[in-house]
Design an enzyme around this catalytic site. Structure first.
Site, PDB file in Angstrom:
ATOM      1  N   CYS A   1       0.819  -1.419  -0.091  1.00 56.72           N
ATOM      2  CA  CYS A   1      -0.024   0.009   0.083  1.00 56.72           C
ATOM      3  C   CYS A   1       0.833   1.440  -0.016  1.00 56.72           C
ATOM      4  CB  CYS A   1      -0.876  -0.086   1.102  1.00 56.72           C
ATOM      5  SG  CYS A   1      -2.052  -1.401   1.072  1.00 56.72           S
TER       6      CYS A   1
ATOM      7  N   HIS B   1      -3.438   6.976   1.519  1.00 55.21           N
ATOM      8  CA  HIS B   1      -3.873   5.838   1.345  1.00 55.21           C
ATOM      9  C   HIS B   1      -5.166   5.503   1.707  1.00 55.21           C
ATOM     10  CE1 HIS B   1      -4.183   1.668   0.192  1.00 55.21           C
ATOM     11  NE2 HIS B   1      -3.808   1.136   1.633  1.00 55.21           N
TER      12      HIS B   1
ATOM     13  N   ASN C   1      -9.941  -0.787  -0.959  1.00 57.63           N
ATOM     14  CA  ASN C   1      -8.463  -0.589  -0.985  1.00 57.63           C
ATOM     15  C   ASN C   1      -7.889  -1.057  -2.369  1.00 57.63           C
ATOM     16  OD1 ASN C   1      -5.737  -0.591  -0.618  1.00 57.63           O
ATOM     17  ND2 ASN C   1      -5.869  -1.671   1.485  1.00 57.63           N
TER      18      ASN C   1
END
Ligand code: UT7
Length: 329
Positions: free
Chosen positions: A113, A254, A284
């Protein structure tokens, strides 16, 4: 030394959508739990014939078209991903070939990520060194290929998507890259990983039967680390540069969990208008979240030339990074 600026942005999400009510039919979960605990309503899922390089190429083409340049003008391509088409060759090679970027070298950057933030940092250094003029940073992940859709704790979280930013040399000192802080803490590797398929546990009947080719996560451990680390990194980077949170036009974090973003923003003292949250529509997408959120910021009129913007991410590894830019277009 030239200044590195972001000169263009392109994004791509596959058309297929998996909603919370779809997931209710697949595992023991419900829309309310997912929304309250994560902020996610739906995520995009790539069709079977589409791999990460395809998402990446679509995003890259949009960025090149926006800037009005040919792929042959690129000096390097960095593909940030944990879901490469294959272990090798690097997805950057596949993307370079599909784009026809004949003058570019490149590599894959595996930082989960935090991948896109690390990619931006790396590209900014390549450009600032004077050795590169145009570096394309692509964050692309087809998470649906490594998600266990019988595990309710992880399958609700992730989606597929990609984004690309062109980092290029500029003579204009008033905009561009300012500074970064990147960290890894390998002690966190145990809490979020895909155990099999590498040299430690090569693919075998046993690894498949034990479902070891999927994402395994201790959500609470990762959550606690992410909340602390996102704040620490942002705070330290701002302090290092003498910038107050209220000076920021935007933080583009993020998108892993709405609660992580809100906790970070609250501790920094940022108002809701200073933070981009679009996890509700994409989930995500790992390395794709920051460019996708940036695109939404621009289309909502929240990010304009001259604005001070902070990108920040925490992910598997643990990896973590933040960087500061003055937006250039
Ligand atoms: O970007 C990479 C980094 N990843 C992250 O940042 C993810 C970080 N972690 C998280 O976002 C959160 O930990 C999750 C969203 C994964 C989980 O939320 P949580 O508030 O930490 O829930 P929990 O794991 O503590 O589980 C609470 C309860 C449990 O039931 P019991 O033991 O209290 O009876 C779970 O079994 O919720 C249950 N649960 C679910 N219930 C309905 C777990 N998943 C689900 C689900 N639907 N999908």
């Amino acid at each position: 030394m030239p200044k590195a600026k972001i000169g263009a942005l392109g994004c791509y999400v596959p058309p297929g959508v998996l909603t919370n009510s779809d997931l209710e039919k697949m595992v023991d979960t419900n829309n309310r739990w997912i929304l309250e605990r994560t902020g996610i309503s739906e995520r995009h899922i790539a069709p079977a014939e589409m791999a990460t390089s395809d998402l990446a190429v679509n995003a890259a083409r949009e960025a090149l078209a926006q800037r009005g340049i040919q792929a042959s003008e690129l000096d390097a391509i960095i593909v940030c991903t944990v879901t490469p088409d294959m272990l090798f060759p690097a997805t950057a090679c596949l993307v370079q070939h599909q784009l026809g970027a004949k003058g570019a070298w490149g590599f894959d950057l595996v930082a989960a990520c935090s991948g896109f933030v690390y990619g931006l940092t790396t590209a900014a250094q390549l450009v600032a060194s004077g050795s590169h003029r145009k570096v394309l940073v692509i964050g692309a992940d087809t998470m649906s290929r490594i998600i266990d859709y019988t595990d309710r704790a992880t399958c609700i979280l992730f989606g597929d998507g990609a984004g690309a930013m062109l980092v290029e040399a500029s003579d204009d000192d008033s905009a561009g890259f300012i500074d970064f802080l990147n960290e890894i803490d390998g002690a966190g590797g145990a809490y979020l990983n895909m155990p099999a398929g590498g040299s430690r546990l090569p693919a075998s009947l046993e690894t498949v039967q034990k479902r070891l080719h999927y994402v395994h996560q201790d959500g609470q451990q990762v959550f606690k680390y992410a909340v602390r680390k996102m704040y620490d990194l942002c705070r330290n980077l701002l302090d290092k540069n003498g910038i107050r949170p209220q000076d920021l036009a935007l933080m583009i974090p993020h998108q892993a969990n709405r609660r992580i973003i809100e906790a970070t923003a609250e501790r920094l003292g940022l108002g809701p208008q200073q933070v981009i949250v679009n996890i509700d529509r994409y989930g995500n997408t790992t390395a794709g979240t920051i460019p996708l959120a940036t695109r939404d910021a621009i289309s909502e009129g929240k990010l304009k030339k001259g604005d001070l913007v902070l990108f920040a991410a925490v992910g598997a590894g643990y990896t973590a990074g933040a960087n500061l830019w003055r937006w250039a277009y």
